[in-house]
Each structure stands twice: as structure tokens, then as C-alpha cells.
Design a protein around this motif. Structure first.
Motif, PDB file in Angstrom:
ATOM      1  N   GLU A  63      28.761  80.067  76.550  1.00  8.44           N
ATOM      2  CA  GLU A  63      29.818  79.757  77.488  1.00  8.44           C
ATOM      3  C   GLU A  63      31.082  80.543  77.181  1.00  8.44           C
ATOM      4  O   GLU A  63      31.960  80.649  78.016  1.00  8.44           O
ATOM      5  CB  GLU A  63      30.121  78.260  77.470  1.00  8.44           C
ATOM      6  CG  GLU A  63      28.971  77.411  77.973  1.00  8.44           C
ATOM      7  CD  GLU A  63      29.294  75.947  77.926  1.00  8.44           C
ATOM      8  OE1 GLU A  63      30.420  75.611  77.521  1.00  8.44           O
ATOM      9  OE2 GLU A  63      28.432  75.137  78.275  1.00  8.44           O
ATOM     10  N   SER A 257      38.993  77.688  74.537  1.00  7.87           N
ATOM     11  CA  SER A 257      38.382  76.782  75.504  1.00  7.87           C
ATOM     12  C   SER A 257      37.144  77.384  76.136  1.00  7.87           C
ATOM     13  O   SER A 257      36.304  76.682  76.672  1.00  7.87           O
ATOM     14  CB  SER A 257      39.395  76.424  76.600  1.00  7.87           C
ATOM     15  OG  SER A 257      39.753  77.576  77.347  1.00  7.87           O
ATOM     16  N   THR A 260      34.981  78.374  81.599  1.00  4.75           N
ATOM     17  CA  THR A 260      34.359  77.314  82.386  1.00  4.75           C
ATOM     18  C   THR A 260      34.147  77.849  83.789  1.00  4.75           C
ATOM     19  O   THR A 260      35.105  78.113  84.515  1.00  4.75           O
ATOM     20  CB  THR A 260      35.242  76.055  82.429  1.00  4.75           C
ATOM     21  OG1 THR A 260      35.435  75.577  81.094  1.00  4.75           O
ATOM     22  CG2 THR A 260      34.583  74.969  83.256  1.00  4.75           C
ATOM     23  N   LYS A 353      37.083  70.460  86.053  1.00  9.87           N
ATOM     24  CA  LYS A 353      35.778  70.774  85.479  1.00  9.87           C
ATOM     25  C   LYS A 353      35.970  71.246  84.033  1.00  9.87           C
ATOM     26  O   LYS A 353      36.711  72.178  83.764  1.00  9.87           O
ATOM     27  CB  LYS A 353      35.082  71.862  86.308  1.00  9.87           C
ATOM     28  CG  LYS A 353      33.634  72.121  85.947  1.00  9.87           C
ATOM     29  CD  LYS A 353      32.999  73.032  86.993  1.00  9.87           C
ATOM     30  CE  LYS A 353      31.520  73.255  86.698  1.00  9.87           C
ATOM     31  NZ  LYS A 353      31.316  74.192  85.591  1.00  9.87           N
ATOM     32  N   ARG A 354      35.261  70.605  83.092  1.00 10.62           N
ATOM     33  CA  ARG A 354      35.504  70.868  81.671  1.00 10.62           C
ATOM     34  C   ARG A 354      34.280  71.414  80.939  1.00 10.62           C
ATOM     35  O   ARG A 354      34.240  71.409  79.715  1.00 10.62           O
ATOM     36  CB  ARG A 354      35.976  69.584  80.983  1.00 10.62           C
ATOM     37  CG  ARG A 354      37.293  69.072  81.527  1.00 10.62           C
ATOM     38  CD  ARG A 354      37.816  67.884  80.761  1.00 10.62           C
ATOM     39  NE  ARG A 354      39.066  67.390  81.292  1.00 10.62           N
ATOM     40  CZ  ARG A 354      40.258  67.908  81.020  1.00 10.62           C
ATOM     41  NH1 ARG A 354      40.363  68.940  80.199  1.00 10.62           N
ATOM     42  NH2 ARG A 354      41.356  67.396  81.561  1.00 10.62           N
ATOM     43  N   GLY A 355      33.312  71.862  81.664  1.00 12.04           N
ATOM     44  CA  GLY A 355      32.137  72.432  81.005  1.00 12.04           C
ATOM     45  C   GLY A 355      31.254  73.105  82.018  1.00 12.04           C
ATOM     46  O   GLY A 355      31.511  73.077  83.233  1.00 12.04           O
ATOM     47  N   ASN A 356      30.211  73.736  81.518  1.00  8.24           N
ATOM     48  CA  ASN A 356      29.258  74.431  82.385  1.00  8.24           C
ATOM     49  C   ASN A 356      27.946  73.665  82.468  1.00  8.24           C
ATOM     50  O   ASN A 356      27.491  73.080  81.492  1.00  8.24           O
ATOM     51  CB  ASN A 356      29.002  75.849  81.875  1.00  8.24           C
ATOM     52  CG  ASN A 356      30.230  76.727  82.012  1.00  8.24           C
ATOM     53  OD1 ASN A 356      30.990  76.598  82.972  1.00  8.24           O
ATOM     54  ND2 ASN A 356      30.428  77.617  81.060  1.00  8.24           N
TER      55      ASN A 356
END
Length: 779
Positions: A63, A257, A260, A353-356
């Protein structure tokens, strides 16, 4: 000692020979392309027809990985890794037998090192394949693959690949990402001490994290610098300067971070992996590796402007209701081009949205559909088979009563209207009529239409083939928003069903086409029937359950609301002349939404689509309802042509215009309305009513009988045959045709009104008549 090492080696080789029989040790060349950027890139086609990269949606082996070519990596950084990880890197053929024998000895003694001693080539193999099982078989495969890789790539090429995938803590993969994250620099700008600091991390990213464990990292950094000095990679002066320099980190939080990606990129990743498995015959693991590490080029169907609107709207929690306990529910939305099946925008949850590849409620969540599925499961296939028309009438009353006396099915709101035509049933989402239509159609035909014609795959072939699932949307397994959107393309595109797609083509680094997702369509409905369905659903937004919508002030909208059992899910799917959009709203784990008024899914659709029209004005404002149709004025209570009796209905004009496929329009006159003599004193005339006080009126010819009394809107206007000349014992709130109290049947009552079809209370021999004669006051 030598003898023990030889024995250990013989042990490993012997075990390897037996364990390695049949092992797949081949590696796809695409994972190890020298000098190539393995980042997969997504593109869209702009209005001029040009391919434009979606620069914020690059997909790489992790990511958070930024590719760095060999020439951009400073010599000190390369040497720092070699000195501590694999000092004989340029001398061995992928396997350092000295370190392997040492690791083997440790394994024989007790296995505490867990097969340590891997070369950089072996580490690259492990990082790329993702295989990390602690077994002799896995280690043997790694050794063989490393040897094969050394024959395929040069040492510099292997080192380049390794330095771009190595884990460097805090979600950083590769040296460019680490340089950006820890020092806010590009690799070429790093000092010797900084190079050693980054190289120190890889042995144990958690233990040697320079932010979390600066002292441990500093100690290992100095160990690396000493190894570089001993191996002749740096001078004594350079060593002294670097080893006495304190580590000064300048962390870049944005770099930490990671990247994303958008909700749309997540959808593309999922679809491409699935299609590589289905079309190319790859395993899921191999397909995933190819996508993340193959440097593919994917031409998507996204409209960046629409995607930006959706993401911005959903990122702002204030756009959604706050429930009575202070919580926020979840929601998802999609926009598609119904003419092609191209998905233009998607968002899978409320909030930033905080992730894939996280939970996406648009494609992952299976929920009961409620009434939003009725046009697809009941009305469209019944219309297609000629079982109903616009004006077909059913009786909106309970079909049965439960053991506890509760009527079924219930409507929302909780009332029964009586004689109701298909147009009104869809407009007001009347459950009883949906059940009646399904009885004509058959559950098998309904299920096959959904699963075979419209592509629904989530419906359970056993649990979701009954009346509750198909007519009322109370599925056990549930359906997804993307499935419903696919089904609605058949209504929005003149009867043509389109398979939804998120991408058009996938090519490799050499521009070879790996996947081509052509527009796939077939006819699900005749064009005439699709036009009728569109006009019926347009009434929903004009005067039905979606009449609160403001978008209709700008453009035609057809659509359907839906609410699942116990108010756990809210839906709206609708379409304009150019776009199809759908919204789901509910909690992550189903629970009632009854504390919030209205339909948040409808409100979200309205808000977002108004924004869409503000930047993308509609080219067409009227929905396509072309076809060989005829408009006919008919009686809404019978579905037939108006008769003289219809003109005398006390409720006023009972006519309305409907649209019919030519040849299916009503041709016979209404037989439902019956002319009667009605007294000016306010009741059905009896033999005692003076003719001069009577006039013609009309009642509805319908026979009903219930085990318990039911409130039905048109009950006060029903006809039960001619007035019988006899003494009547009726109250003021009963129809004239109800028999005496001892044998009275339940025929339905109005909604707290004195029935129009009561017997004349002034002239008839009813209880009221005798009370009048005795001087009592009559209500």
C-alpha cells in the motif's frame, strides 16, 4: 565440527529431495522484470478521447511503495544493505552455502534461527512471492528459485528489485518510501549515516524502527558502518564522521500514512484479480501478485469528477443523520452509465477512507432489498409475460392471517387501500399487490428472471425463492447494491441489460492485452415494456414514496425506494435520462433505523445527483419512453374503460390515463361500478325512501370476508347486492348488506369514517330508525 556440518547438510539435502518432489519452483518473469517500474497504473478516458493517468490511484506491491530505479539509488545505500545482509552478494549464485550451512546447523540444534542466512536474492524471492511458511519445503523452493533467478537477472537487477520491496517499518516498502518518510528526502540526497539508518531497519522492522527504538537503530546503524569499513566500502574518515553523527529524523507523516486509493481503485483491483482467475486461469495468489507487482496498465471506466463528488459527500459525516443514540449508520453509493454498463463512480462507506480493499458496502454487503427489488422480481417479468398491464387491478387486502391474528402481508404505511391497480401499487409500494402479481408469475419464473436474465448471484437458490424474498424483498441471503444496479440497467436502457464493468482493458508492460472487458449486453425486456416500467417508476418520484425528491425539478427521474424488515435497511435506486445511481443505508450489523424519519438513501441520492447535475448539466431532460404504446383513459378501480356508472362514484373522478403496449389496452367497460339509488339523508336508499329524495350513485362490486375486522380504505364504498326488503338491525357504521348480528361477517371497515354504503338512517327499518321513532338523537 566439520563432520557435524556435513551431517546437517546431508540431512537437509535428503529431506529436501523427498519433500521437494513435485514442488512448483517456477517464477513468472513479469515479477522480476529488470529496470522496470512494477507499479500498476490506472487510467481514464477524458472527453477528448485521451488516456489520462489517475495519479492518486497507483497500485504497487504494498500500500505504500514508491519505485526507485537502480541509478537513483546512491552507492552508500546499496552497500549498506549488502554489508549487513549479504556481504558475498556479488560472489555467490543466489545461495551463500556458508551461511546456509550455518543456518542448517542452527536448525539441527534447535531451529531457533528459523532458517536464517538468506541471501538478498532469497529475500527478494520471499518478498515477491509472499511465501513465509516455516518449513523445509518452503525453504527448498526458495533456494531453487533464487538459483534460477540468478540465471535470469544480473546482480544489479536483483539488487534493484530487492531495494524496492524490502520492508522498512511503519508501512514503508522500498528505499524511496523510507527516504521520504524518515528524512523527507529522495534517496540520492541521503547522507552515509542516513543510508545506514535505513539499512538497519530491515533485520527486524519493529525492533529497529528509528522512531520507536532510536537507540537500537543507532547501535545497528553503527554496526553497519563498521561492516562497510571492514569490507572496504568506505574510508576511515567517512566511518568516523558518520558513526559520530547523531540521527536527525525529519518524519513526513503523509509518507508514513501510505497511499490510500479511492473506492474506485479498490473495485478495479477486485475485478481484475477475479477476471485474471476466471479468464486467464490463474490462481488467486498469482493474479494478485501480477496486479500488484506486474506494472500493469488498466484503462478504467471512472469519471473522476463524479468520483470526487461521491468521495467528498461521503467523507463528510454531517451529510448523514445522527441517530438517537448519537451514532452514525453506514451507507454506499454507485453511479453508472446504463447504456454501456460502465461504472462511473463508487463509494463504499461513510467517513474518510483509511485503508485499501476494506469493507465496501456497495459490493461486499448482502442485505435484504425490501421493495426496491419489486420492479425487477415481480412487475417487469409479469409485464413481459403479458400477465399484467398498467391498469390491472388487485384487491389490496390481507392475503392471510397469522396464528396470532396479524394480517399478512402488511403495507407501509400500515393500511389497506382495497381495489388497486398496478400503477398505484408501484407508486405507493403496496406489498399485497406485489404478492398477488407474483402468484400469477410464479416464484420459479421470478427467480430465473433475476438470476439468469439480470445476473443476480447472491440469492440463495433454496432460501431466496419464496414469496417473502421475491415479492417483499425479505431475502435470507440478501443482495448487493451492485447487483441491483445491474438489474436496473435493463429498465434504464430500454430493456437492454448491461453487465457492469469497472475497467475496459488490462495490458502488461509490453502493451500486450491481458484482459479486455467488452460491453456485454442482452435484451431482458421488450422496448415497449421497458418504457412502461420507466413511466411507472417515474410516478414513484412524482407522487409516490420518493415524491420528496427535488432533483425532479431539473430532470426526469424514475426510481424505487426500499425498506427491509424492521427498518434495518433503506434503499433507493433511480435513473435520469443519462445516469443510473443507487444508494444503500443501514448499520454495519443490521438494526432498526426507525428513529430517523424518511429515507436517508433517497436523501443521499437527491443531494449527490443535484451536485452531479451542477457540474454536468443534463443533455436530455426527458426519460426515454419511446415505443409502440397507446394512452387510454380507464377506471382506476376496475382497470377497464370508463362506464356511465363510473361517473357516479361519490369519491369523484375515478379516471386516469395509463400507457399500454398496443394490443393490450383495455377494450371492455367497467363492470365494477354498480349504479344504486342513494337517499339525500345520507345512505343507500331503501323502499321507504321517497323517490324525490334519491339520486343515482355508484358502489364497487367486490366481495370480501375476513376472519377478523380489517380497515380498508374503499370498504365504505362497496356493493353487496340489492337492498332486501326486511327489518334490518344495523348500526350506523355498517354497510347496508351486512346481515343481522347473529350471522354477521367481517367485510372490512373504513378508516374511522361513517360508511357511505350504510343504509339510509332516516327511512330504513334499522336500529337507527327505531331509535329515531323513539325520539333518540341519531349521529
Amino acid at each position: 565440527m566439520l563432520g557435524l556440518l556435513v551431517t546437517a547438510t546431508i540431512f537437509v539435502v535428503t529431506v529436501g529431495v523427498y519433500a521437494g518432489v513435485g514442488l512448483d519452483t517456477e517464477l513468472d518473469a513479469v515479477f522480476f522484470t529488470s529496470g522496470a517500474d512494477r507499479t500498476t497504473r490506472l487510467y481514464y478516458t477524458d472527453k477528448a478521447g485521451n488516456m489520462v493517468e489517475l495519479v492518486d490511484d497507483r497500485i504497487s506491491g504494498s500500500e505504500n511503495a514508491l519505485y526507485c530505479s537502480f541509478d537513483e539509488i546512491p552507492t552508500d545505500l546499496k552497500n549498506a544493505f549488502i554489508a549487513i545482509e549479504d556481504k558475498r552478494f556479488y560472489d555467490h549464485g543466489g545461495i551463500d552455502w556458508g551461511r546456509t550451512l550455518s543456518a542448517t546447523w542452527d536448525l539441527v540444534r534447535g531451529g531457533e534461527r528459523h532458517f536464517g542466512g538468506s541471501t538478498i536474492t532469497q529475500q527478494l524471492v520471499k518478498n515477491i512471492t509472499g511465501e513465509n511458511e516455516r518449513s523445509v519445503q518452503r525453504k527448498l523452493k526458495e533456494l531453487i528459485r533464487a538459483a534460477k533467478l540468478e540465471k535470469r537477472l544480473s546482480k544489479d537487477q536483483i539488487l534493484e528489485q530487492y531495494l524496492n520491496v524490502v520492508n522498512l517499518a511503519r508501512n514503508c516498502y522500498g528505499v524511496r518510501t523510507a527516504a521520504n518518510a524518515y528524512f523527507s528526502k529522495e534517496p540520492i540526497e541521503l547522507s552515509l549515516a542516513e543510508c545506514a539508518t535505513i539499512a538497519a531497519i530491515t533485520n527486524n522492522p519493529t525492533k529497529y524502527d528509528p522512531i520507536h527504538a532510536p537507540e537500537e537503530n543507532r547501535a545497528r546503524r553503527d554496526l553497519i558502518l563498521k561492516a562497510m569499513l571492514e569490507q572496504g566500502m568506505i574510508s576511515e574518515q567517512a566511518f568516523q564522521e558518520a558513526s559520530t553523527t547523531a540521527t536527525h529524523l525529519t518524519p513526513n507523516e503523509k509518507a508514513f500514512s501510505g497511499r490510500t486509493n479511492s473506492w474506485f481503485a479498490d473495485l478495479v483491483v477486485k475485478d481484475v484479480i477475479n477476471d485474471l482467475v476466471k479468464v486467464r486461469g490463474m490462481t488467486t495468489g498469482a493474479a494478485s501478485q501480477l496486479l500488484y507487482c506486474g506494472g500493469l496498465k488498466i484503462c478504467t471506466t471512472v469519471d473522476p469528477e463524479l468520483q470526487e463528488i461521491l468521495e467528498a459527500h461521503y467523507a463528510d459525516g454531517s451529510n448523514f443523520p445522527t441517530h438517537s443514540d448519537g451514532r452514525k449508520a453506514q451507507s454506499a453509493m454507485m453511479i453508472a452509465d446504463p447504456d454501456t454498463g460502465d461504472i462511473l463512480a463508487i463509494v463504499g462507506a461513510v467517513g474518510e477512507k483509511r485503508g485499501n480493499r476494506i469493507q465496501n458496502y456497495a459490493i461486499d454487503a448482502k442485505r435484504p432489498s425490501g421493495s426496491v427489488i419489486k420492479p425487477l422480481s415481480v412487475f417487469a417479468p409479469a409485464l413481459e409475460k403479458g400477465l399484467i398491464t398498467w391498469s390491472t387491478v388487485f384487491d389490496d387486502v390481507p392475503k392471510q392471517f397469522r396464528s396470532n391474528g396479524a394480517p399478512w402481508p402488511r403495507n407501509s404505511p400500515n393500511l389497506y387501500r382495497g381495489l388497486t391497480n398496478v400503477s398505484a401499487a408501484l407508486t405507493h409500494s403496496i406489498n399485497t399487490v406485489s404478492v398477488s402479481v407474483l402468484e400469477r408469475l410464479g416464484c420459479g419464473s421470478s427467480y430465473r428472471f433475476l438470476s439468469q436474465t439480470l445476473g443476480f448471484s447472491s440469492l440463495d437458490p433454496v432460501l431466496d425463492t419464496g414469496t417473502a424474498a421475491l415479492a417483499l424483498g425479505q431475502q435470507q441471503n440478501g443482495v448487493t447494491l451492485i447487483e441491483l444496479m445491474g438489474g436496473y440497467t435493463a429498465l434504464a436502457n430500454g430493456g437492454i441489460y448491461s453487465n457492469l464493468r469497472s475497467y475496459e482493458t488490462v495490458t502488461d508492460q509490453n502493451d500486450n492485452v491481458l484482459l479486455s472487458k467488452e460491453i456485454t449486453q442482452h435484451r431482458a425486456l421488450e422496448r415497449d415494456n421497458a418504457a412502461i416500467m420507466t413511466m411507472l417508476l417515474r410516478q414513484v418520484t412524482r407522487q409516490g414514496t420518493a415524491k420528496s425528491m427535488t432533483l425532479t425539478e431539473q430532470v426526469d427521474v424514475a426510481g424505487k425506494t426500499g425498506t427491509s424488515s424492521n427498518n434495518c435497511d433503506k434503499w433507493f435506486i433511480g435513473y435520469t435520462p443519462e445516469l443510473l445511481a443507487g444508494v444503500w443505508y443501514g448499520y454495519e450489523y443490521p438494526e432498526s433505523l426507525s428513529d430517523v424519519k424518511g429515507n436517508p438513501a433517497l436523501a443521499t441520492f437527491d443531494a449527490v445527483m443535484n451536485q452531479v447535475l451542477s457540474i454536468r448539466p443534463a443533455k436530455k431532460r426527458q426519460l426515454d419512453t419511446e415505443g409502440d404504446l397507446v394512452a387510454v383513459r380507464y377506471c382506476k378501480d376496475s382497470g377497464r374503460l370508463m362506464s356511465e356508472a363510473c361517473q357516479h362514484d361519490p369519491r369523484g373522478d375515478r379516471s386516469e390515463i395509463g400507457y399500454f403496449k398496443r394490443g393490450t389496452q383495455p377494450t371492455e367497460q367497467c363492470q365494477c361500478h354498480v349504479l344504486i339509488s342513494y337517499c339525500s339523508q345520507g345512505g343507500v336508499a331503501c323502499e321507504n325512501c321517497p323517490p324525490e329524495e334519491c339520486q343515482y350513485s355508484a358502489l364497487l362490486r367486490i366481495s370480501r370476508s375476513f376472519p377478523r375486522q380489517v380497515k380498508v380504505l374503499d370498504a365504505p364504498y362497496t356493493y353487496g347486492g340489492p337492498v332486501i326488503k326486511k327489518e334490518h338491525h344495523l348500526t350506523n357504521n355498517e354497510p347496508y348488506y351486512v346481515e343481522n348480528d347473529r350471522s354477521k361477517r367481517n367485510v372490512g371497515v373504513g378508516m374511522d369514517v361513517i360508511p357511505y354504503n350504510r343504509l339510509c338512517p332516516f327511512h330504513s327499518c334499522t336500529d337507527n330508525f327505531w331509535r329515531r321513532r323513539q325520539g333518540e338523537r341519531i349521529a
